[in-house]
Motif scaffolding. Structure first.
Motif, PDB file in Angstrom:
ATOM      1  N   HIS A  95       0.842  -1.166   0.036  1.00  0.00           N
ATOM      2  CA  HIS A  95       0.031  -0.078  -0.178  1.00  0.00           C
ATOM      3  C   HIS A  95       0.986   1.358   0.032  1.00  0.00           C
ATOM      4  O   HIS A  95       0.617   2.395  -0.743  1.00  0.00           O
ATOM      5  CB  HIS A  95      -0.973  -0.016   1.233  1.00  0.00           C
ATOM      6  CG  HIS A  95      -1.783   1.136   1.205  1.00  0.00           C
ATOM      7  ND1 HIS A  95      -1.589   2.203   2.058  1.00  0.00           N
ATOM      8  CD2 HIS A  95      -2.955   1.526   0.470  1.00  0.00           C
ATOM      9  CE1 HIS A  95      -2.495   3.182   1.960  1.00  0.00           C
ATOM     10  NE2 HIS A  95      -3.380   2.624   0.797  1.00  0.00           N
ATOM     11  N   ARG A 135       2.134   2.845  -3.253  1.00  0.00           N
ATOM     12  CA  ARG A 135       1.369   3.602  -3.880  1.00  0.00           C
ATOM     13  C   ARG A 135       1.234   5.175  -3.379  1.00  0.00           C
ATOM     14  O   ARG A 135       0.647   5.985  -4.151  1.00  0.00           O
ATOM     15  CB  ARG A 135      -0.137   2.641  -4.131  1.00  0.00           C
ATOM     16  CG  ARG A 135      -0.131   1.802  -5.066  1.00  0.00           C
ATOM     17  CD  ARG A 135      -0.792   0.444  -4.772  1.00  0.00           C
ATOM     18  NE  ARG A 135      -0.586  -0.513  -5.766  1.00  0.00           N
ATOM     19  CZ  ARG A 135       0.320  -1.365  -5.816  1.00  0.00           C
ATOM     20  NH1 ARG A 135       1.143  -1.590  -4.760  1.00  0.00           N
ATOM     21  NH2 ARG A 135       0.496  -2.384  -6.822  1.00  0.00           N
ATOM     22  N   THR A 136       1.321   5.049  -2.128  1.00  0.00           N
ATOM     23  CA  THR A 136       1.241   6.382  -1.684  1.00  0.00           C
ATOM     24  C   THR A 136       2.477   7.038  -1.404  1.00  0.00           C
ATOM     25  O   THR A 136       2.446   8.299  -0.772  1.00  0.00           O
ATOM     26  CB  THR A 136       0.499   6.229  -0.194  1.00  0.00           C
ATOM     27  OG1 THR A 136       1.454   5.568   0.778  1.00  0.00           O
ATOM     28  CG2 THR A 136      -0.702   5.844  -0.090  1.00  0.00           C
ATOM     29  N   TYR A 142      -1.977   9.326  -5.618  1.00  0.00           N
ATOM     30  CA  TYR A 142      -1.851   7.783  -5.329  1.00  0.00           C
ATOM     31  C   TYR A 142      -1.483   7.447  -6.478  1.00  0.00           C
ATOM     32  O   TYR A 142      -1.892   7.493  -7.808  1.00  0.00           O
ATOM     33  CB  TYR A 142      -3.377   7.469  -5.098  1.00  0.00           C
ATOM     34  CG  TYR A 142      -3.469   6.042  -4.623  1.00  0.00           C
ATOM     35  CD1 TYR A 142      -2.991   5.537  -3.543  1.00  0.00           C
ATOM     36  CD2 TYR A 142      -3.858   5.251  -5.759  1.00  0.00           C
ATOM     37  CE1 TYR A 142      -3.250   4.303  -3.257  1.00  0.00           C
ATOM     38  CE2 TYR A 142      -4.128   3.929  -5.201  1.00  0.00           C
ATOM     39  CZ  TYR A 142      -3.520   3.506  -4.084  1.00  0.00           C
ATOM     40  OH  TYR A 142      -3.941   2.210  -3.887  1.00  0.00           O
ATOM     41  N   GLU A 143      -0.433   6.358  -6.374  1.00  0.00           N
ATOM     42  CA  GLU A 143       0.201   5.615  -7.607  1.00  0.00           C
ATOM     43  C   GLU A 143       1.067   6.424  -8.501  1.00  0.00           C
ATOM     44  O   GLU A 143       1.844   5.755  -9.468  1.00  0.00           O
ATOM     45  CB  GLU A 143      -0.843   4.947  -8.349  1.00  0.00           C
ATOM     46  CG  GLU A 143      -1.194   3.639  -7.704  1.00  0.00           C
ATOM     47  CD  GLU A 143      -1.870   2.529  -8.337  1.00  0.00           C
ATOM     48  OE1 GLU A 143      -2.409   2.930  -9.652  1.00  0.00           O
ATOM     49  OE2 GLU A 143      -1.986   1.420  -7.896  1.00  0.00           O
ATOM     50  N   LEU A 193       4.774   5.261  -8.193  1.00  0.00           N
ATOM     51  CA  LEU A 193       4.976   4.065  -8.543  1.00  0.00           C
ATOM     52  C   LEU A 193       4.805   3.814 -10.141  1.00  0.00           C
ATOM     53  O   LEU A 193       5.891   3.082 -10.750  1.00  0.00           O
ATOM     54  CB  LEU A 193       3.512   3.202  -8.084  1.00  0.00           C
ATOM     55  CG  LEU A 193       3.875   1.572  -8.405  1.00  0.00           C
ATOM     56  CD1 LEU A 193       5.067   0.822  -7.712  1.00  0.00           C
ATOM     57  CD2 LEU A 193       2.521   0.972  -7.925  1.00  0.00           C
ATOM     58  N   TRP A 194       4.091   4.633 -10.663  1.00  0.00           N
ATOM     59  CA  TRP A 194       4.295   4.761 -12.369  1.00  0.00           C
ATOM     60  C   TRP A 194       5.328   5.255 -12.666  1.00  0.00           C
ATOM     61  O   TRP A 194       5.861   4.857 -13.948  1.00  0.00           O
ATOM     62  CB  TRP A 194       2.602   5.507 -13.044  1.00  0.00           C
ATOM     63  CG  TRP A 194       1.832   4.212 -12.680  1.00  0.00           C
ATOM     64  CD1 TRP A 194       0.724   4.080 -12.120  1.00  0.00           C
ATOM     65  CD2 TRP A 194       1.588   3.321 -13.725  1.00  0.00           C
ATOM     66  NE1 TRP A 194      -0.284   3.370 -12.162  1.00  0.00           N
ATOM     67  CE2 TRP A 194       0.177   2.718 -13.408  1.00  0.00           C
ATOM     68  CE3 TRP A 194       2.223   2.898 -14.852  1.00  0.00           C
ATOM     69  CZ2 TRP A 194      -0.231   1.611 -13.987  1.00  0.00           C
ATOM     70  CZ3 TRP A 194       1.662   1.883 -15.555  1.00  0.00           C
ATOM     71  CH2 TRP A 194       0.848   1.126 -15.213  1.00  0.00           C
ATOM     72  N   THR A 219       1.466  -8.820 -10.671  1.00  0.00           N
ATOM     73  CA  THR A 219       0.913  -7.569 -10.936  1.00  0.00           C
ATOM     74  C   THR A 219      -0.380  -7.543 -11.415  1.00  0.00           C
ATOM     75  O   THR A 219      -1.304  -6.844 -10.961  1.00  0.00           O
ATOM     76  CB  THR A 219       2.125  -6.743 -11.989  1.00  0.00           C
ATOM     77  OG1 THR A 219       3.308  -6.913 -11.262  1.00  0.00           O
ATOM     78  CG2 THR A 219       1.592  -5.174 -11.713  1.00  0.00           C
ATOM     79  N   LEU A 230      -3.329  -5.954  -3.853  1.00  0.00           N
ATOM     80  CA  LEU A 230      -2.771  -5.343  -2.633  1.00  0.00           C
ATOM     81  C   LEU A 230      -2.903  -6.440  -1.658  1.00  0.00           C
ATOM     82  O   LEU A 230      -2.973  -6.051  -0.361  1.00  0.00           O
ATOM     83  CB  LEU A 230      -3.708  -3.930  -1.919  1.00  0.00           C
ATOM     84  CG  LEU A 230      -3.242  -2.753  -2.992  1.00  0.00           C
ATOM     85  CD1 LEU A 230      -4.126  -1.644  -2.692  1.00  0.00           C
ATOM     86  CD2 LEU A 230      -1.922  -2.219  -2.707  1.00  0.00           C
TER      87      LEU A 230
END
Lengths: 248, 223
Positions: free
Chosen positions: B49, B52-53, B61-62, B65-66, B131, B143
């Motif tokens: 989690h 993503r934060t 959010y995310e 990660l992206w 994924t 998650l």
């Protein structure tokens, strides 16, 4: 010594080649490898056969003309040139495989002779310094630090024989090109062309169809003059530096 | 200048070295994250989690990660493209083999190309498995990495594919790290031992760290 030789025979550049087997007798341990081949050729000539074509010149290990891959090793089992390899490195009754340098940038001309002019064109691309002609200048007027002189000399030992290309699984000319670049790039005399030299010589090396380096280290193992593998690292560093300088 | 760099064999090698190091740094972080599985479902699910934060509240959010994913895709594509083009050049440069063959170079050096292909295929399976959940055995839950990982490593093929790939990775890194240092011009006679040791240490560490997870599931340490 009595030996069985398996030699690559190829009439010309366009002909198909193959290994041919010959027996030679009465070989002395003190003969050089090339003298052993001379003995074979004398016998072939007497028999009316075509002698084996191979490159040689000074026969004292300094000109870089001799080649030959002997039992899979460029210049044979000892760390020296083929002309300085002696028959005492072999046993009576041995079978010896003799092949030409293999690389698409080094096409076979005949038998064991390959065309190494690709190296000449790499040198022409930047393996020189700009200097006025005339009498040699006073050596003391250009100070060279001792470590730089040693570094330059280590690389200047390259005789351009092409064993590095022959030994490389990728047919790469990295060790030759790097030796020539490093030799001049570290010296004040080579400084004016420091960037263009590395860029142009590497570009020419690529154009000639040599492969790339995968750091197997085969070239440095085969090199009769002991040019170190780090020579390639130094060339890479010079190339990256030159790209940054030219971009500015 | 970009053009001249990409057209040169040394330029392509540079691209390979830099993209390889980017992926290597990611792998170290990924391996450390994986080890959280040994501290229970709470720990690793919370970590998933957090991924993503992270970067918040500046980043949405995310987003972070992206960003990582984009960098990785660029690195993988650059690494594979340059490897393919350099290999083509190498094979063209030595079309005829010697009749008298000699075993040469280390195992790690000789298996760089096949090892790379194995790793490429593994990445595809790994993403589809853990994924997206497309080929995941059992019910994939977003998650909830703890249960997802146990599901994967409860199948024999999941373990085989993963362990083969991780061993291939170890060999790849062992030769790759040192090679990248030479390509980027940081190697030297005096630094050689350090670079070789670091490369081998990284290879061993990554192999052990990654293999620990399927071994943990197989031995029932993680259940």
């Amino acid at each position: 010594m009595k030996l069985t030789l398996r030699v690559w025979r190829q009439k010309n550049a366009d002909a198909e080649g193959a290994m041919s087997t010959y027996e030679v007798d009465g070989i002395s341990q003190d003969m050089s490898f090339l003298e052993m081949l001379d003995t074979l050729n004398e016998e072939l000539i007497v028999k009316g056969e075509d002698p084996v074509a191979f490159d040689h010149d000074c026969r004292e290990g300094i000109c870089g003309a001799c080649s030959l891959v002997i039992n899979g090793d460029a210049h044979g089992p000892e760390r020296t040139t083929t002309c300085q390899l002696h028959m005492r490195s072999f046993q009576d009754g041995d079978t010896i495989d003799i092949e030409p340098w293999r690389a698409s940038a080094f096409p076979v001309i005949k038998d064991l002779v390959v065309d190494r002019t690709a190296f000449d064109r790499i040198i022409q691309a930047g393996g020189y310094i700009t200097a006025p002609t005339g009498a040699a200048p006073e050596a003391h007027s250009t100070p060279v630090p001792k470590p730089d002189a040693d570094f330059a000399f280590e690389h200047a030992e390259c005789i351009g024989c092409g064993a590095c290309v022959a030994a490389c699984p990728n047919g790469a000319a990295m060790l030759f090109t790097s030796a020539k670049i490093n030799h001049l790039n570290v010296l004040p005399q080579g400084a004016p062309e420091r960037e263009t030299r590395v860029l142009d010589m590497v570009a020419q090396m690529d154009d000639e169809g040599f492969g790339g380096c995968t750091l197997t280290g085969e070239c440095a193992t085969a090199c009769p003059k002991g040019i170190p593998l780090f020579s390639i690292t130094s060339m890479n560093k010079e190339w990256l530096r030159a790209n940054r300088k030219v971009a500015r | 200048m970009t053009r001249t760099i990409w057209d040169s064999s040394l330029g392509k090698k540079t691209v390979m070295a830099v993209s390889g190091i980017v992926m290597l740094l990611y792998l170290v972080a990924h391996m450390i994250g994986n080890l959280k599985i040994f501290f229970g479902p709470e720990e690793i699910n919370h970590y998933a989690h957090w991924l993503r934060t992270m970067g918040g509240p500046v980043l949405h959010y995310e987003w972070a990660l992206w960003l990582v994913r984009i960098v990785l895709v660029v690195a993988v594509v650059a690494h594979a493209t340059s490897a393919y083009q350099l290999s083509r050049r190498d094979i063209r440069a030595r079309p005829s083999k010697y009749v008298h063959k000699k075993p040469s170079a280390s195992y790690a050096t000789r298996t760089m190309r096949w090892g790379g292909i194995i790793l490429g295929l593994f990445i595809v399976w790994h993403i589809l498995d853990l994924t997206t959940g497309t080929v995941h055995p059992g019910g994939y839950e977003h998650l909830h990495p703890y249960q997802n990982i146990i599901d994967t490593f409860s199948t024999w093929y999941g373990n085989v594919i993963y362990i083969v790939a991780v061993v291939a990775l170890g060999f790849h890194v062992q030769h790759g790290f040192w090679s990248a240092a030479q390509t980027l011009g940081v190697g030297s006679r005096s630094r050689d031992r350090v670079l070789k040791t670091v490369g081998t240490a990284l290879a061993v560490l990554l192999t052990l760290g990654f293999v620990a997870v399927p071994v943990g599931v197989m031995t029932g340490l993680v259940s």
